[in-house]
Design a protein around this motif. Structure first.
Motif, PDB file in Angstrom:
ATOM      1  N   PRO A  39      -2.793  -3.990 -14.542  1.00 48.14           N
ATOM      2  CA  PRO A  39      -3.740  -2.907 -14.206  1.00 48.14           C
ATOM      3  C   PRO A  39      -3.833  -2.716 -12.701  1.00 48.14           C
ATOM      4  O   PRO A  39      -3.580  -3.636 -11.912  1.00 48.14           O
ATOM      5  CB  PRO A  39      -5.063  -3.411 -14.796  1.00 48.14           C
ATOM      6  CG  PRO A  39      -4.682  -4.418 -15.820  1.00 48.14           C
ATOM      7  CD  PRO A  39      -3.415  -5.045 -15.339  1.00 48.14           C
ATOM      8  N   ALA A  40      -4.254  -1.524 -12.302  1.00 46.32           N
ATOM      9  CA  ALA A  40      -4.323  -1.189 -10.884  1.00 46.32           C
ATOM     10  C   ALA A  40      -5.255  -2.126 -10.138  1.00 46.32           C
ATOM     11  O   ALA A  40      -4.946  -2.566  -9.021  1.00 46.32           O
ATOM     12  CB  ALA A  40      -4.771   0.262 -10.710  1.00 46.32           C
ATOM     13  N   TRP A  41      -6.398  -2.468 -10.749  1.00 45.88           N
ATOM     14  CA  TRP A  41      -7.364  -3.317 -10.045  1.00 45.88           C
ATOM     15  C   TRP A  41      -6.795  -4.709  -9.806  1.00 45.88           C
ATOM     16  O   TRP A  41      -7.119  -5.355  -8.806  1.00 45.88           O
ATOM     17  CB  TRP A  41      -8.676  -3.402 -10.834  1.00 45.88           C
ATOM     18  CG  TRP A  41      -8.586  -4.132 -12.146  1.00 45.88           C
ATOM     19  CD1 TRP A  41      -8.366  -3.592 -13.378  1.00 45.88           C
ATOM     20  CD2 TRP A  41      -8.710  -5.555 -12.346  1.00 45.88           C
ATOM     21  NE1 TRP A  41      -8.343  -4.577 -14.340  1.00 45.88           N
ATOM     22  CE2 TRP A  41      -8.562  -5.793 -13.729  1.00 45.88           C
ATOM     23  CE3 TRP A  41      -8.937  -6.630 -11.495  1.00 45.88           C
ATOM     24  CZ2 TRP A  41      -8.616  -7.061 -14.283  1.00 45.88           C
ATOM     25  CZ3 TRP A  41      -9.004  -7.912 -12.044  1.00 45.88           C
ATOM     26  CH2 TRP A  41      -8.846  -8.112 -13.414  1.00 45.88           C
ATOM     27  N   THR A  42      -5.927  -5.170 -10.704  1.00 45.82           N
ATOM     28  CA  THR A  42      -5.302  -6.483 -10.515  1.00 45.82           C
ATOM     29  C   THR A  42      -4.368  -6.468  -9.308  1.00 45.82           C
ATOM     30  O   THR A  42      -4.353  -7.400  -8.500  1.00 45.82           O
ATOM     31  CB  THR A  42      -4.515  -6.879 -11.777  1.00 45.82           C
ATOM     32  OG1 THR A  42      -5.396  -6.887 -12.900  1.00 45.82           O
ATOM     33  CG2 THR A  42      -3.891  -8.257 -11.602  1.00 45.82           C
ATOM     34  N   VAL A  43      -3.592  -5.403  -9.199  1.00 43.27           N
ATOM     35  CA  VAL A  43      -2.669  -5.290  -8.061  1.00 43.27           C
ATOM     36  C   VAL A  43      -3.442  -5.209  -6.749  1.00 43.27           C
ATOM     37  O   VAL A  43      -3.066  -5.831  -5.747  1.00 43.27           O
ATOM     38  CB  VAL A  43      -1.756  -4.064  -8.245  1.00 43.27           C
ATOM     39  CG1 VAL A  43      -0.811  -3.923  -7.045  1.00 43.27           C
ATOM     40  CG2 VAL A  43      -0.955  -4.173  -9.526  1.00 43.27           C
ATOM     41  N   VAL A  44      -4.546  -4.447  -6.743  1.00 44.64           N
ATOM     42  CA  VAL A  44      -5.359  -4.330  -5.528  1.00 44.64           C
ATOM     43  C   VAL A  44      -5.964  -5.688  -5.161  1.00 44.64           C
ATOM     44  O   VAL A  44      -5.955  -6.095  -3.986  1.00 44.64           O
ATOM     45  CB  VAL A  44      -6.470  -3.275  -5.726  1.00 44.64           C
ATOM     46  CG1 VAL A  44      -7.435  -3.287  -4.543  1.00 44.64           C
ATOM     47  CG2 VAL A  44      -5.867  -1.889  -5.882  1.00 44.64           C
ATOM     48  N   ALA A  45      -6.489  -6.409  -6.159  1.00 48.02           N
ATOM     49  CA  ALA A  45      -7.090  -7.726  -5.899  1.00 48.02           C
ATOM     50  C   ALA A  45      -6.047  -8.713  -5.374  1.00 48.02           C
ATOM     51  O   ALA A  45      -6.322  -9.487  -4.443  1.00 48.02           O
ATOM     52  CB  ALA A  45      -7.737  -8.257  -7.174  1.00 48.02           C
ATOM     53  N   GLY A  95      -1.626   7.579  -3.867  1.00 47.40           N
ATOM     54  CA  GLY A  95      -2.978   7.162  -3.488  1.00 47.40           C
ATOM     55  C   GLY A  95      -3.210   5.697  -3.786  1.00 47.40           C
ATOM     56  O   GLY A  95      -3.766   4.966  -2.962  1.00 47.40           O
ATOM     57  N   LEU A  96      -2.784   5.254  -4.981  1.00 50.17           N
ATOM     58  CA  LEU A  96      -2.932   3.833  -5.328  1.00 50.17           C
ATOM     59  C   LEU A  96      -2.079   2.969  -4.405  1.00 50.17           C
ATOM     60  O   LEU A  96      -2.516   1.891  -3.976  1.00 50.17           O
ATOM     61  CB  LEU A  96      -2.530   3.602  -6.781  1.00 50.17           C
ATOM     62  CG  LEU A  96      -2.543   2.144  -7.247  1.00 50.17           C
ATOM     63  CD1 LEU A  96      -3.942   1.542  -7.127  1.00 50.17           C
ATOM     64  CD2 LEU A  96      -2.017   2.017  -8.667  1.00 50.17           C
ATOM     65  N   ALA A  97      -0.877   3.432  -4.083  1.00 50.99           N
ATOM     66  CA  ALA A  97      -0.009   2.675  -3.175  1.00 50.99           C
ATOM     67  C   ALA A  97      -0.682   2.478  -1.824  1.00 50.99           C
ATOM     68  O   ALA A  97      -0.622   1.391  -1.236  1.00 50.99           O
ATOM     69  CB  ALA A  97       1.334   3.390  -3.010  1.00 50.99           C
ATOM     70  N   SER A  98      -1.354   3.521  -1.328  1.00 52.93           N
ATOM     71  CA  SER A  98      -2.050   3.410  -0.043  1.00 52.93           C
ATOM     72  C   SER A  98      -3.219   2.431  -0.138  1.00 52.93           C
ATOM     73  O   SER A  98      -3.457   1.655   0.791  1.00 52.93           O
ATOM     74  CB  SER A  98      -2.559   4.793   0.392  1.00 52.93           C
ATOM     75  OG  SER A  98      -1.488   5.696   0.538  1.00 52.93           O
ATOM     76  N   VAL A  99      -3.947   2.477  -1.259  1.00 55.11           N
ATOM     77  CA  VAL A  99      -5.069   1.552  -1.440  1.00 55.11           C
ATOM     78  C   VAL A  99      -4.583   0.110  -1.491  1.00 55.11           C
ATOM     79  O   VAL A  99      -5.186  -0.788  -0.892  1.00 55.11           O
ATOM     80  CB  VAL A  99      -5.849   1.914  -2.722  1.00 55.11           C
ATOM     81  CG1 VAL A  99      -6.869   0.829  -3.057  1.00 55.11           C
ATOM     82  CG2 VAL A  99      -6.554   3.250  -2.563  1.00 55.11           C
ATOM     83  N   SER A 157      -1.839  -1.146  -0.137  1.00 50.30           N
ATOM     84  CA  SER A 157      -1.411  -1.546   1.205  1.00 50.30           C
ATOM     85  C   SER A 157      -2.615  -1.800   2.108  1.00 50.30           C
ATOM     86  O   SER A 157      -2.647  -2.772   2.876  1.00 50.30           O
ATOM     87  CB  SER A 157      -0.515  -0.461   1.802  1.00 50.30           C
ATOM     88  OG  SER A 157      -0.027  -0.840   3.066  1.00 50.30           O
ATOM     89  N   ALA A 158      -3.635  -0.930   2.012  1.00 51.37           N
ATOM     90  CA  ALA A 158      -4.838  -1.106   2.823  1.00 51.37           C
ATOM     91  C   ALA A 158      -5.585  -2.375   2.437  1.00 51.37           C
ATOM     92  O   ALA A 158      -6.164  -3.056   3.298  1.00 51.37           O
ATOM     93  CB  ALA A 158      -5.749   0.113   2.671  1.00 51.37           C
ATOM     94  N   ALA A 159      -5.585  -2.719   1.140  1.00 53.97           N
ATOM     95  CA  ALA A 159      -6.269  -3.934   0.688  1.00 53.97           C
ATOM     96  C   ALA A 159      -5.666  -5.172   1.339  1.00 53.97           C
ATOM     97  O   ALA A 159      -6.387  -6.122   1.690  1.00 53.97           O
ATOM     98  CB  ALA A 159      -6.201  -4.040  -0.836  1.00 53.97           C
ATOM     99  N   ALA A 160      -4.356  -5.173   1.526  1.00 52.85           N
ATOM    100  CA  ALA A 160      -3.708  -6.311   2.182  1.00 52.85           C
ATOM    101  C   ALA A 160      -4.153  -6.434   3.634  1.00 52.85           C
ATOM    102  O   ALA A 160      -4.407  -7.544   4.131  1.00 52.85           O
ATOM    103  CB  ALA A 160      -2.190  -6.167   2.099  1.00 52.85           C
ATOM    104  N   VAL A 161      -4.255  -5.287   4.322  1.00 53.69           N
ATOM    105  CA  VAL A 161      -4.693  -5.302   5.723  1.00 53.69           C
ATOM    106  C   VAL A 161      -6.149  -5.765   5.826  1.00 53.69           C
ATOM    107  O   VAL A 161      -6.505  -6.582   6.690  1.00 53.69           O
ATOM    108  CB  VAL A 161      -4.527  -3.902   6.349  1.00 53.69           C
ATOM    109  CG1 VAL A 161      -5.081  -3.874   7.767  1.00 53.69           C
ATOM    110  CG2 VAL A 161      -3.056  -3.503   6.364  1.00 53.69           C
ATOM    111  N   ILE A 162      -7.008  -5.258   4.935  1.00 57.98           N
ATOM    112  CA  ILE A 162      -8.418  -5.669   4.937  1.00 57.98           C
ATOM    113  C   ILE A 162      -8.544  -7.158   4.636  1.00 57.98           C
ATOM    114  O   ILE A 162      -9.337  -7.872   5.261  1.00 57.98           O
ATOM    115  CB  ILE A 162      -9.212  -4.837   3.914  1.00 57.98           C
ATOM    116  CG1 ILE A 162      -9.242  -3.365   4.339  1.00 57.98           C
ATOM    117  CG2 ILE A 162     -10.634  -5.360   3.768  1.00 57.98           C
ATOM    118  CD1 ILE A 162      -9.785  -2.429   3.290  1.00 57.98           C
TER     119      ILE A 162
END
Length: 404
Positions: A108-114, A53-57, A59-64
């Motif tokens: 942390p997960a939020w850092t990777v997403v950002a 789920g985190l991996a999908s988020v 990847s989606a963050a990069a597209v957004i």
């Protein structure tokens, strides 16, 4: 007005100028991470033991981020010039990729997403820049084949990206591969900018616009959103991109229904990509005497018919054939769409208009994935494929003001 330029003219154009060859080669290298990074982030986060789920988020963050950043960069390109903006974005992209490579394991997960969002938002706009160079080098009759040539190059990039991401993750690991992408972006962008002549990178118009001024300052550049035909055609491009996301969901559902695993899904999409490359080359080889509006309608109908007909296919063998034939329309339709955007662009807003076209493709594909996932249980795989055909019909309707 019908186009009468053949691939031979494009080949002669490339052969006549060594610097153009080098510029396009540099742009190809600089854009190679486009087809690689989004899939690589999915593999990379999953391989570190984090949840899918985190991996999908991530990847989606990069597209957004890519969709959000492209219009901003397009505006800067129109106002500040190509060399300065693209150089800065390439440097930011490299820094972000290096940061991502170091953050995958323990951050942390939020850092990777950002960081993933920042990676998407800082992708240098090499695709509009390549089209600008080709536009300067070809006369008006040659814009269509030139843009189709660029669409074929992008198809090769997106077709090879997932395979490179998979093999690179196995051989060297995701961190070094992300660092390698950073090096490719910098070297490719530098090669493109150094090889391209300054006249090829000049804006299409340097005339001041008649837009209102703030506080007596410079005239403001035109707002793309104020052009009805441009807005309608950007929406058309988004609707034409949606069937690709819908098809991916439908094929996955079809594989689950038939118990075949995901191998037929990958082979179907690969065949569509190969068909797209072949279609682009064939499209450029024909001396067209049909107007762009009619060609656009025929290609769009080919896309819609092929995806919808797959709903009636008895097995994946038939689906393979249908998607390979449908792929023949993809690259020509992409090149023709950007040619039409070229003709619709307001003075002083060419880069922004092209950037909105890229946003439409990204957002349409993501929207198709989201819509297909939401309706897959209700409609089934066949219903989602028919919905893809309906999106194409809606696109033909919204394209009307652009051709009026």
């Amino acid at each position: 007005m019908a186009l009468r330029m053949s691939t031979r003219t494009c080949r002669d154009l490339l052969a006549a100028d060594r610097r153009l060859q080098l510029a396009l080669a540099g742009a190809f290298l600089g854009r190679l991470p486009l087809g690689l990074v989004t899939v690589l982030l999915l593999f990379a986060v999953g391989s570190t033991g984090r949840s899918l789920g985190l991996a999908s988020v991530v990847s989606a963050a990069a597209v957004i981020g890519m969709a959000a950043g492209a219009p901003v960069q397009g505006r800067l390109l129109d106002r500040l010039g190509l060399i300065r903006v693209v150089s800065c974005y390439a440097a930011l992209q490299a820094v972000t990729l290096f940061a991502l490579a170091g953050a995958l394991e323990a951050a942390p997960a939020w850092t990777v997403v950002a960081l993933s969002f920042s990676q998407g938002a800082t992708v240098p706009a090499l695709s509009p820049c390549v089209r600008l160079v080709l536009r300067h080098r070809a006369d008006r009759a040659g814009h269509g084949p030139a843009y189709t040539l660029d669409a074929v190059a992008l198809e090769v990039i997106y077709l090879s990206g997932p395979a490179l991401a998979a093999w690179g993750t196995v051989l060297v690991g995701p961190g070094p591969l992300l660092a390698g992408c950073a090096v490719l972006v910098v070297l490719g962008t530098a090669g493109f900018l150094c090889a391209a002549r300054s006249s090829w990178l000049a804006p299409l118009t340097s005339e001041p616009t008649d837009r209102p001024m703030h506080g007596g300052g410079r005239p403001q550049p035109p707002d793309v959103r104020g052009s009805g035909p441009v807005v309608c055609f950007v929406l058309t491009m988004a609707l034409l991109a949606a069937p690709f996301g819908l098809s991916e969901v439908a094929l996955t559902g079809m594989a689950a229904e038939q118990g075949t695993g995901l191998a037929p899904v990958g082979s179907t999409l690969s065949l569509m990509g190969v068909g797209s490359v072949i279609g682009g080359l064939l499209y450029g080889a024909i001396r067209w005497r049909v107007t762009p509006a009619r060609r656009f309608g025929l290609l769009a109908l080919g896309l819609g018919t092929g995806t919808s007909a797959a709903a009636l296919a008895p097995d994946f063998t038939t689906v393979h054939l249908l998607f390979a034939l449908t792929g023949l329309c993809v690259a020509p339709l992409a090149g023709l769409s950007f040619e039409i955007l070229d003709r619709l662009a307001l003075p002083g807003a060419w880069m922004r208009t092209q950037s909105w076209g890229s946003v439409a493709n990204t957002a349409g594909h993501a929207g198709g994935l989201t819509l297909g996932g939401a309706l897959a249980t209700t409609l089934g795989a066949d219903g989602v494929l028919l919905l893809a055909g309906a999106c194409v019909l809606a696109a033909l309707f919204t394209a009307g003001p652009a051709f009026a």
